[in-house]
Design a protein around this motif. Structure first.
Motif, PDB file in Angstrom:
ATOM      1  N   VAL A  21       0.848  -1.184   0.000  1.00 40.17           N
ATOM      2  CA  VAL A  21       0.000   0.000   0.000  1.00 40.17           C
ATOM      3  C   VAL A  21       0.889   1.241   0.000  1.00 40.17           C
ATOM      4  CG1 VAL A  21      -1.881   1.213   1.152  1.00 40.17           C
ATOM      5  CG2 VAL A  21      -1.703  -1.289   1.350  1.00 40.17           C
ATOM      6  N   VAL A  22       0.891   1.976  -1.114  1.00 40.08           N
ATOM      7  CA  VAL A  22       1.689   3.195  -1.218  1.00 40.08           C
ATOM      8  C   VAL A  22       0.826   4.367  -0.756  1.00 40.08           C
ATOM      9  CG1 VAL A  22       3.042   4.700  -2.723  1.00 40.08           C
ATOM     10  CG2 VAL A  22       2.961   2.227  -3.164  1.00 40.08           C
ATOM     11  N   THR A  23       1.202   4.993   0.349  1.00 38.67           N
ATOM     12  CA  THR A  23       0.448   6.103   0.908  1.00 38.67           C
ATOM     13  C   THR A  23       1.262   7.389   0.813  1.00 38.67           C
ATOM     14  OG1 THR A  23       1.292   5.701   3.148  1.00 38.67           O
ATOM     15  CG2 THR A  23      -0.731   4.559   2.513  1.00 38.67           C
ATOM     16  N   GLY A  24       0.605   8.504   1.105  1.00 42.86           N
ATOM     17  CA  GLY A  24       1.279   9.798   1.065  1.00 42.86           C
ATOM     18  C   GLY A  24       0.313  10.886   0.660  1.00 42.86           C
ATOM     19  N   ILE A  25       0.697  12.145   0.888  1.00 44.06           N
ATOM     20  CA  ILE A  25      -0.184  13.245   0.535  1.00 44.06           C
ATOM     21  C   ILE A  25      -0.395  13.284  -0.971  1.00 44.06           C
ATOM     22  CG2 ILE A  25       0.537  14.607   2.529  1.00 44.06           C
ATOM     23  CD1 ILE A  25       2.217  16.310   0.610  1.00 44.06           C
ATOM     24  N   VAL A  79      -5.719 -13.934 -14.812  1.00 46.85           N
ATOM     25  CA  VAL A  79      -4.652 -14.874 -14.461  1.00 46.85           C
ATOM     26  C   VAL A  79      -4.843 -16.149 -15.282  1.00 46.85           C
ATOM     27  CG1 VAL A  79      -3.583 -16.193 -12.593  1.00 46.85           C
ATOM     28  CG2 VAL A  79      -4.485 -13.894 -12.152  1.00 46.85           C
ATOM     29  N   LYS A  80      -3.976 -16.339 -16.282  1.00 51.01           N
ATOM     30  CA  LYS A  80      -4.159 -17.422 -17.252  1.00 51.01           C
ATOM     31  C   LYS A  80      -3.229 -18.610 -17.029  1.00 51.01           C
ATOM     32  CE  LYS A  80      -7.015 -14.813 -19.698  1.00 51.01           C
ATOM     33  NZ  LYS A  80      -8.475 -15.079 -19.766  1.00 51.01           N
ATOM     34  N   ASP A  81      -2.140 -18.410 -16.264  1.00 52.17           N
ATOM     35  CA  ASP A  81      -1.181 -19.495 -16.072  1.00 52.17           C
ATOM     36  C   ASP A  81      -0.611 -19.425 -14.660  1.00 52.17           C
ATOM     37  OD1 ASP A  81       0.948 -17.517 -16.078  1.00 52.17           O
ATOM     38  OD2 ASP A  81       0.811 -17.501 -18.260  1.00 52.17           O
ATOM     39  N   ASP A  82       0.424 -20.217 -14.405  1.00 50.96           N
ATOM     40  CA  ASP A  82       0.988 -20.295 -13.055  1.00 50.96           C
ATOM     41  C   ASP A  82       2.127 -19.309 -12.809  1.00 50.96           C
ATOM     42  OD1 ASP A  82      -0.765 -22.321 -12.316  1.00 50.96           O
ATOM     43  OD2 ASP A  82       0.581 -23.914 -13.045  1.00 50.96           O
ATOM     44  N   ASP A  83       2.503 -18.527 -13.829  1.00 57.26           N
ATOM     45  CA  ASP A  83       3.544 -17.515 -13.620  1.00 57.26           C
ATOM     46  C   ASP A  83       3.011 -16.386 -12.748  1.00 57.26           C
ATOM     47  OD1 ASP A  83       5.309 -18.953 -15.161  1.00 57.26           O
ATOM     48  OD2 ASP A  83       4.829 -17.870 -17.018  1.00 57.26           O
ATOM     49  N   MET A  84       3.921 -15.600 -12.161  1.00 60.73           N
ATOM     50  CA  MET A  84       3.519 -14.518 -11.278  1.00 60.73           C
ATOM     51  C   MET A  84       2.913 -13.358 -12.063  1.00 60.73           C
ATOM     52  SD  MET A  84       3.225 -13.610  -8.138  1.00 60.73           S
ATOM     53  CE  MET A  84       4.270 -14.803  -7.279  1.00 60.73           C
ATOM     54  N   TYR A  85       1.818 -12.845 -11.545  1.00 64.35           N
ATOM     55  CA  TYR A  85       1.163 -11.660 -12.093  1.00 64.35           C
ATOM     56  C   TYR A  85       1.296 -10.514 -11.087  1.00 64.35           C
ATOM     57  CZ  TYR A  85      -1.102 -14.334 -15.834  1.00 64.35           C
ATOM     58  OH  TYR A  85      -1.347 -15.107 -16.952  1.00 64.35           O
ATOM     59  N   TYR A  86       1.450  -9.308 -11.622  1.00 66.74           N
ATOM     60  CA  TYR A  86       1.603  -8.125 -10.780  1.00 66.74           C
ATOM     61  C   TYR A  86       0.441  -7.176 -11.042  1.00 66.74           C
ATOM     62  CZ  TYR A  86       6.151 -10.104  -9.948  1.00 66.74           C
ATOM     63  OH  TYR A  86       7.158 -10.969  -9.582  1.00 66.74           O
ATOM     64  N   VAL A  87      -0.342  -6.920 -10.000  1.00 64.48           N
ATOM     65  CA  VAL A  87      -1.512  -6.055 -10.097  1.00 64.48           C
ATOM     66  C   VAL A  87      -1.156  -4.694  -9.514  1.00 64.48           C
ATOM     67  CG1 VAL A  87      -3.892  -5.693  -9.350  1.00 64.48           C
ATOM     68  CG2 VAL A  87      -3.110  -7.999  -9.977  1.00 64.48           C
ATOM     69  N   LEU A  88      -1.258  -3.643 -10.353  1.00 62.94           N
ATOM     70  CA  LEU A  88      -0.950  -2.280  -9.936  1.00 62.94           C
ATOM     71  C   LEU A  88      -2.227  -1.451 -10.066  1.00 62.94           C
ATOM     72  CD1 LEU A  88       2.365  -1.760 -11.997  1.00 62.94           C
ATOM     73  CD2 LEU A  88       2.047  -3.044  -9.864  1.00 62.94           C
ATOM     74  N   LEU A  89      -2.759  -0.991  -8.948  1.00 62.14           N
ATOM     75  CA  LEU A  89      -4.004  -0.230  -8.936  1.00 62.14           C
ATOM     76  C   LEU A  89      -3.759   1.154  -8.356  1.00 62.14           C
ATOM     77  CD1 LEU A  89      -6.429  -2.980  -7.551  1.00 62.14           C
ATOM     78  CD2 LEU A  89      -5.935  -2.437  -9.948  1.00 62.14           C
ATOM     79  N   ASP A  90      -4.120   2.171  -9.130  1.00 63.20           N
ATOM     80  CA  ASP A  90      -3.935   3.552  -8.690  1.00 63.20           C
ATOM     81  C   ASP A  90      -5.274   4.137  -8.238  1.00 63.20           C
ATOM     82  OD1 ASP A  90      -2.404   5.891  -8.277  1.00 63.20           O
ATOM     83  OD2 ASP A  90      -3.066   6.709 -10.196  1.00 63.20           O
ATOM     84  N   GLU A  91      -5.251   4.847  -7.106  1.00 63.92           N
ATOM     85  CA  GLU A  91      -6.446   5.478  -6.518  1.00 63.92           C
ATOM     86  C   GLU A  91      -7.503   4.424  -6.180  1.00 63.92           C
ATOM     87  OE1 GLU A  91      -6.139   8.339  -5.572  1.00 63.92           O
ATOM     88  OE2 GLU A  91      -4.856   9.490  -6.919  1.00 63.92           O
ATOM     89  N   VAL A  92      -7.075   3.422  -5.455  1.00 65.98           N
ATOM     90  CA  VAL A  92      -7.953   2.285  -5.163  1.00 65.98           C
ATOM     91  C   VAL A  92      -9.118   2.673  -4.257  1.00 65.98           C
ATOM     92  CG1 VAL A  92      -6.748   1.450  -3.097  1.00 65.98           C
ATOM     93  CG2 VAL A  92      -7.873  -0.187  -4.622  1.00 65.98           C
ATOM     94  N   GLN A  93      -9.028   3.812  -3.574  1.00 62.13           N
ATOM     95  CA  GLN A  93     -10.128   4.235  -2.702  1.00 62.13           C
ATOM     96  C   GLN A  93     -11.397   4.544  -3.490  1.00 62.13           C
ATOM     97  OE1 GLN A  93      -7.614   6.330  -3.438  1.00 62.13           O
ATOM     98  NE2 GLN A  93      -8.677   8.111  -4.274  1.00 62.13           N
ATOM     99  N   MET A  94     -11.295   4.626  -4.822  1.00 62.95           N
ATOM    100  CA  MET A  94     -12.468   4.885  -5.646  1.00 62.95           C
ATOM    101  C   MET A  94     -13.332   3.637  -5.813  1.00 62.95           C
ATOM    102  SD  MET A  94     -10.939   7.492  -8.538  1.00 62.95           S
ATOM    103  CE  MET A  94     -12.562   8.180  -8.887  1.00 62.95           C
ATOM    104  N   VAL A  95     -12.850   2.511  -5.309  1.00 59.56           N
ATOM    105  CA  VAL A  95     -13.605   1.254  -5.361  1.00 59.56           C
ATOM    106  C   VAL A  95     -14.267   1.022  -4.005  1.00 59.56           C
ATOM    107  CG1 VAL A  95     -13.487  -1.236  -5.726  1.00 59.56           C
ATOM    108  CG2 VAL A  95     -11.963   0.292  -7.005  1.00 59.56           C
ATOM    109  N   THR A 116      -2.180   2.341  -4.707  1.00 60.79           N
ATOM    110  CA  THR A 116      -2.008   3.674  -4.136  1.00 60.79           C
ATOM    111  C   THR A 116      -3.376   4.193  -3.734  1.00 60.79           C
ATOM    112  OG1 THR A 116      -2.390   5.095  -6.080  1.00 60.79           O
ATOM    113  CG2 THR A 116      -0.211   4.066  -5.876  1.00 60.79           C
ATOM    114  N   GLY A 117      -3.368   5.142  -2.816  1.00 60.19           N
ATOM    115  CA  GLY A 117      -4.610   5.791  -2.410  1.00 60.19           C
ATOM    116  C   GLY A 117      -4.330   7.202  -1.946  1.00 60.19           C
ATOM    117  N   SER A 118      -5.306   8.090  -2.108  1.00 54.85           N
ATOM    118  CA  SER A 118      -5.027   9.503  -1.850  1.00 54.85           C
ATOM    119  C   SER A 118      -6.034  10.208  -0.948  1.00 54.85           C
ATOM    120  CB  SER A 118      -4.983  10.273  -3.179  1.00 54.85           C
ATOM    121  OG  SER A 118      -3.893   9.867  -3.956  1.00 54.85           O
ATOM    122  N   ASN A 119      -7.081   9.553  -0.508  1.00 56.17           N
ATOM    123  CA  ASN A 119      -8.042  10.301   0.301  1.00 56.17           C
ATOM    124  C   ASN A 119      -7.628  10.323   1.766  1.00 56.17           C
ATOM    125  OD1 ASN A 119      -8.624   7.721   1.150  1.00 56.17           O
ATOM    126  ND2 ASN A 119     -10.829   7.892   0.877  1.00 56.17           N
TER     127      ASN A 119
END
Length: 225
Positions: A21-25, A79-95, A116-119
């Motif tokens: 969780v990347v936080t900050g002003i 996610v289609k296979d067993d390799d690692m997937y990286y999920v990057l979500l910006d401004e997740v507080q909108m969900v 990341t989140g900004s509220n």
């Protein structure tokens, strides 16, 4: 612009089984850190492009993913296979119910999640408790002077004077006109930061808060105060 200190923090947390969780002003560079620097690191380290799921939730074209069930289903289906997937979500507080959605990703063994989140909620340490001990926070600050000077087009003394007057918000460093910098900072303060304080603390009398802030701001630099 380099932010190696924070990039290294994300890299050290890679694949640790927790939600990063990347936080900050607001406007301190969270999106740039995650979507540019970390994304580039993943590609350069050999991760296939189709194994990086990147969604800017504040972008109108991604509005449908603000529905928690749609977002959850999309990630699971991606996610289609067993390799690692990286999920990057910006401004997740909108969900809505984003904590529940992110916790569901922990059940996918080959998904590593970064958000990341900004509220006002993301300014609080309480956010980590929402992930039931599975949240790992990286708190991002505005540019240090070393980071600022590394991107500054001028000598050391000019950089120091500029930094002391206008601070280290990345966007400010991109402006070349002093008036633009001052207006940007004023707008951020009055229309963004104060609103976050009001929201976080459930302040009812906003006018009185504004008056108090004006008084404190006018006193800055006066030795007798």
């Amino acid at each position: 612009m380099e932010r190696n200190l924070y990039l290294d923090k994300l890299i050290r947390r890679k694949n640790n089984g927790m939600i990063k969780v990347v936080t900050g002003i607001r406007r301190c560079g969270k999106t740039y850190l995650l979507f540019e620097l970390f994304h580039e690191y993943l590609l350069n380290s050999g991760v296939d492009k189709d194994h990086i799921i990147k969604i800017a939730l504040d972008d109108r074209v991604n509005k449908k993913y603000r529905d928690p069930d749609v977002l959850c289903e999309y990630i699971h289906n991606a996610v289609k296979d067993d390799d690692m997937y990286y999920v990057l979500l910006d401004e997740v507080q909108m969900v809505p119910e984003f904590e529940d959605v992110l916790n569901s990703f922990l059940h996918i063994k080959n998904v590593d999640t970064y958000v990341t989140g900004s509220n006002a909620k993301f300014l609080s340490k309480d956010i980590i408790t929402e992930f039931r001990g599975r949240g790992d926070q990286v708190h991002l600050y505005p540019l240090s002077f070393a980071e600022f000077y590394g991107a500054f087009d001028g000598d050391y003394d000019d950089a120091w004077n500029e930094y002391m007057i206008y601070g280290g918000l990345p966007q400010v460093a991109q402006f070349s006109v002093e008036r633009q910098k001052a207006e940007y900072l004023k707008n951020m303060f009055t229309n963004v930061y104060i609103k976050d304080v009001v929201e976080r603390n459930n302040i009812q009398n906003v006018d009185e808060l504004g008056t108090l802030v004006d008084i404190l701001a006018s006193a800055i630099g006066a030795p007798t105060n």
